[in-house]
Scaffold this motif. Structure first.
Motif, PDB file in Angstrom:
ATOM      1  N   GLN A  10     -40.276  35.701 -24.296  1.00 10.15           N
ATOM      2  CA  GLN A  10     -39.750  35.687 -22.934  1.00 10.15           C
ATOM      3  C   GLN A  10     -40.881  35.903 -21.933  1.00 10.15           C
ATOM      4  OE1 GLN A  10     -36.242  38.117 -22.317  1.00 10.15           O
ATOM      5  NE2 GLN A  10     -36.980  38.732 -20.316  1.00 10.15           N
ATOM      6  N   LYS A  11     -41.792  36.795 -22.224  1.00  7.55           N
ATOM      7  CA  LYS A  11     -42.923  37.087 -21.342  1.00  7.55           C
ATOM      8  C   LYS A  11     -43.794  35.842 -21.166  1.00  7.55           C
ATOM      9  CE  LYS A  11     -46.959  40.078 -20.997  1.00  7.55           C
ATOM     10  NZ  LYS A  11     -47.752  41.109 -21.648  1.00  7.55           N
ATOM     11  N   ASP A  12     -44.074  35.133 -22.254  1.00  4.32           N
ATOM     12  CA  ASP A  12     -44.895  33.921 -22.172  1.00  4.32           C
ATOM     13  C   ASP A  12     -44.196  32.832 -21.360  1.00  4.32           C
ATOM     14  OD1 ASP A  12     -46.907  35.099 -23.650  1.00  4.32           O
ATOM     15  OD2 ASP A  12     -46.297  34.157 -25.548  1.00  4.32           O
ATOM     16  N   ILE A  13     -42.875  32.701 -21.542  1.00  5.86           N
ATOM     17  CA  ILE A  13     -42.117  31.707 -20.784  1.00  5.86           C
ATOM     18  C   ILE A  13     -42.175  32.030 -19.294  1.00  5.86           C
ATOM     19  CG2 ILE A  13     -39.782  30.859 -20.286  1.00  5.86           C
ATOM     20  CD1 ILE A  13     -40.985  29.510 -22.729  1.00  5.86           C
ATOM     21  N   PHE A  14     -41.959  33.300 -18.915  1.00  6.74           N
ATOM     22  CA  PHE A  14     -42.038  33.688 -17.496  1.00  6.74           C
ATOM     23  C   PHE A  14     -43.416  33.359 -16.930  1.00  6.74           C
ATOM     24  CE2 PHE A  14     -38.473  36.961 -17.779  1.00  6.74           C
ATOM     25  CZ  PHE A  14     -37.629  36.218 -16.994  1.00  6.74           C
ATOM     26  N   PHE A  15     -44.463  33.654 -17.689  1.00  5.52           N
ATOM     27  CA  PHE A  15     -45.824  33.399 -17.224  1.00  5.52           C
ATOM     28  C   PHE A  15     -46.048  31.906 -17.012  1.00  5.52           C
ATOM     29  CE2 PHE A  15     -50.306  32.453 -18.030  1.00  5.52           C
ATOM     30  CZ  PHE A  15     -50.886  33.220 -17.034  1.00  5.52           C
ATOM     31  N   GLU A  16     -45.634  31.088 -17.962  1.00  8.65           N
ATOM     32  CA  GLU A  16     -45.825  29.635 -17.839  1.00  8.65           C
ATOM     33  C   GLU A  16     -44.982  29.051 -16.702  1.00  8.65           C
ATOM     34  OE1 GLU A  16     -46.100  27.219 -21.382  1.00  8.65           O
ATOM     35  OE2 GLU A  16     -46.561  29.004 -22.576  1.00  8.65           O
ATOM     36  N   LEU A  17     -43.751  29.542 -16.528  1.00  6.25           N
ATOM     37  CA  LEU A  17     -42.912  29.056 -15.429  1.00  6.25           C
ATOM     38  C   LEU A  17     -43.512  29.414 -14.067  1.00  6.25           C
ATOM     39  CD1 LEU A  17     -39.258  29.759 -16.639  1.00  6.25           C
ATOM     40  CD2 LEU A  17     -40.253  27.526 -16.099  1.00  6.25           C
ATOM     41  N   SER A  18     -44.131  30.586 -13.969  1.00  2.00           N
ATOM     42  CA  SER A  18     -44.680  31.023 -12.680  1.00  2.00           C
ATOM     43  C   SER A  18     -45.842  30.152 -12.216  1.00  2.00           C
ATOM     44  CB  SER A  18     -45.119  32.485 -12.746  1.00  2.00           C
ATOM     45  OG  SER A  18     -46.261  32.620 -13.573  1.00  2.00           O
ATOM     46  N   GLY A  19     -46.511  29.469 -13.135  1.00  5.87           N
ATOM     47  CA  GLY A  19     -47.633  28.627 -12.753  1.00  5.87           C
ATOM     48  C   GLY A  19     -47.432  27.166 -13.107  1.00  5.87           C
ATOM     49  N   ILE A  20     -46.174  26.750 -13.221  1.00 10.12           N
ATOM     50  CA  ILE A  20     -45.891  25.412 -13.724  1.00 10.12           C
ATOM     51  C   ILE A  20     -46.289  24.304 -12.748  1.00 10.12           C
ATOM     52  CG2 ILE A  20     -43.498  25.110 -12.954  1.00 10.12           C
ATOM     53  CD1 ILE A  20     -43.003  24.254 -15.966  1.00 10.12           C
ATOM     54  N   LEU A  21     -46.262  24.583 -11.452  1.00 11.47           N
ATOM     55  CA  LEU A  21     -46.630  23.569 -10.453  1.00 11.47           C
ATOM     56  C   LEU A  21     -48.079  23.793 -10.006  1.00 11.47           C
ATOM     57  CD1 LEU A  21     -43.324  23.540  -8.437  1.00 11.47           C
ATOM     58  CD2 LEU A  21     -44.151  21.786 -10.011  1.00 11.47           C
ATOM     59  N   LYS A  22     -48.828  22.726  -9.958  1.00 15.67           N
ATOM     60  CA  LYS A  22     -50.246  22.765  -9.601  1.00 15.67           C
ATOM     61  C   LYS A  22     -50.471  22.020  -8.285  1.00 15.67           C
ATOM     62  CE  LYS A  22     -51.053  24.524 -13.689  1.00 15.67           C
ATOM     63  NZ  LYS A  22     -50.940  25.925 -13.820  1.00 15.67           N
ATOM     64  N   LEU A  23     -51.632  22.211  -7.689  1.00 14.30           N
ATOM     65  CA  LEU A  23     -51.948  21.523  -6.435  1.00 14.30           C
ATOM     66  C   LEU A  23     -51.840  20.013  -6.567  1.00 14.30           C
ATOM     67  CD1 LEU A  23     -54.955  23.554  -4.984  1.00 14.30           C
ATOM     68  CD2 LEU A  23     -52.656  23.341  -4.038  1.00 14.30           C
ATOM     69  N   GLU A  24     -52.228  19.476  -7.705  1.00  6.91           N
ATOM     70  CA  GLU A  24     -52.178  18.021  -7.882  1.00  6.91           C
ATOM     71  C   GLU A  24     -50.741  17.486  -7.968  1.00  6.91           C
ATOM     72  OE1 GLU A  24     -53.247  19.881 -11.938  1.00  6.91           O
ATOM     73  OE2 GLU A  24     -53.973  20.082  -9.893  1.00  6.91           O
ATOM     74  N   ASP A  25     -49.752  18.374  -8.115  1.00  6.89           N
ATOM     75  CA  ASP A  25     -48.353  17.955  -8.154  1.00  6.89           C
ATOM     76  C   ASP A  25     -47.770  17.702  -6.757  1.00  6.89           C
ATOM     77  OD1 ASP A  25     -48.215  18.118 -10.952  1.00  6.89           O
ATOM     78  OD2 ASP A  25     -47.819  20.271 -10.845  1.00  6.89           O
ATOM     79  N   TYR A  26     -48.443  18.201  -5.709  1.00  2.37           N
ATOM     80  CA  TYR A  26     -47.994  17.962  -4.340  1.00  2.37           C
ATOM     81  C   TYR A  26     -48.042  16.481  -4.018  1.00  2.37           C
ATOM     82  CZ  TYR A  26     -48.078  22.765  -2.494  1.00  2.37           C
ATOM     83  OH  TYR A  26     -47.822  24.078  -2.220  1.00  2.37           O
ATOM     84  N   LYS A  27     -47.074  16.029  -3.270  1.00  5.36           N
ATOM     85  CA  LYS A  27     -47.072  14.692  -2.690  1.00  5.36           C
ATOM     86  C   LYS A  27     -46.909  14.891  -1.189  1.00  5.36           C
ATOM     87  CE  LYS A  27     -47.133  12.652  -6.655  1.00  5.36           C
ATOM     88  NZ  LYS A  27     -48.424  12.427  -7.220  1.00  5.36           N
ATOM     89  N   PHE A  28     -47.248  13.864  -0.428  1.00  7.17           N
ATOM     90  CA  PHE A  28     -47.133  13.957   1.022  1.00  7.17           C
ATOM     91  C   PHE A  28     -46.269  12.827   1.538  1.00  7.17           C
ATOM     92  CE2 PHE A  28     -50.982  16.143  -0.141  1.00  7.17           C
ATOM     93  CZ  PHE A  28     -50.919  17.298   0.613  1.00  7.17           C
ATOM     94  N   LYS A  29     -45.377  13.164   2.451  1.00 11.24           N
ATOM     95  CA  LYS A  29     -44.505  12.148   3.043  1.00 11.24           C
ATOM     96  C   LYS A  29     -45.359  11.097   3.737  1.00 11.24           C
ATOM     97  CE  LYS A  29     -40.245  14.598   3.830  1.00 11.24           C
ATOM     98  NZ  LYS A  29     -39.238  14.910   4.837  1.00 11.24           N
TER      99      LYS A  29
END
Length: 102
Positions: A10-29
């Motif tokens: 559970q601890k590892d899952i929480f850690f991975e979920l907390s950082g799942i989105l990265k800067l390169e995942d951003y898109k711009f309208k």
């Protein structure tokens, strides 16, 4: 024995979920605002890749009985939906429920 999700604690899952989105995942309208956002498919796919079949999502009706509602706010179209997300342990037990309107 500790319960696991996709073989992870559970601890590892929480850690991975907390950082799942990265800067390169951003898109711009591609309009005059160039507002940054995360595409829903990107978020869903990353979470699905992490949790596999231990993740269930289900659309549930809004208070008005509809599955979604479309409004306009600040010159932006807003689509609201209510989704129940359930994370399960590998043994099938429920780890977490979350319900939110987007």
């Amino acid at each position: 024995m500790n319960k696991t999700i996709q073989g992870k604690s559970q601890k590892d899952i929480f850690f991975e979920l907390s950082g799942i989105l990265k800067l390169e995942d951003y898109k711009f309208k591609e309009d005059t605002t160039h507002q940054a956002y995360f595409p829903s498919a990107t978020v869903f796919n990353k979470v699905r890749d992490l949790l596999g079949f231990n993740l269930e999502t289900e659309a549930i009706p809004l208070p008005n009985g509809k599955l979604f509602d479309v409004t306009k706010e600040c010159n932006q179209v807003v689509v609201s939906a209510l989704v129940r997300t359930t994370i399960k342990y590998d043994d099938g037990g429920h780890f977490s429920h979350y319900k939110n309107s987007n």
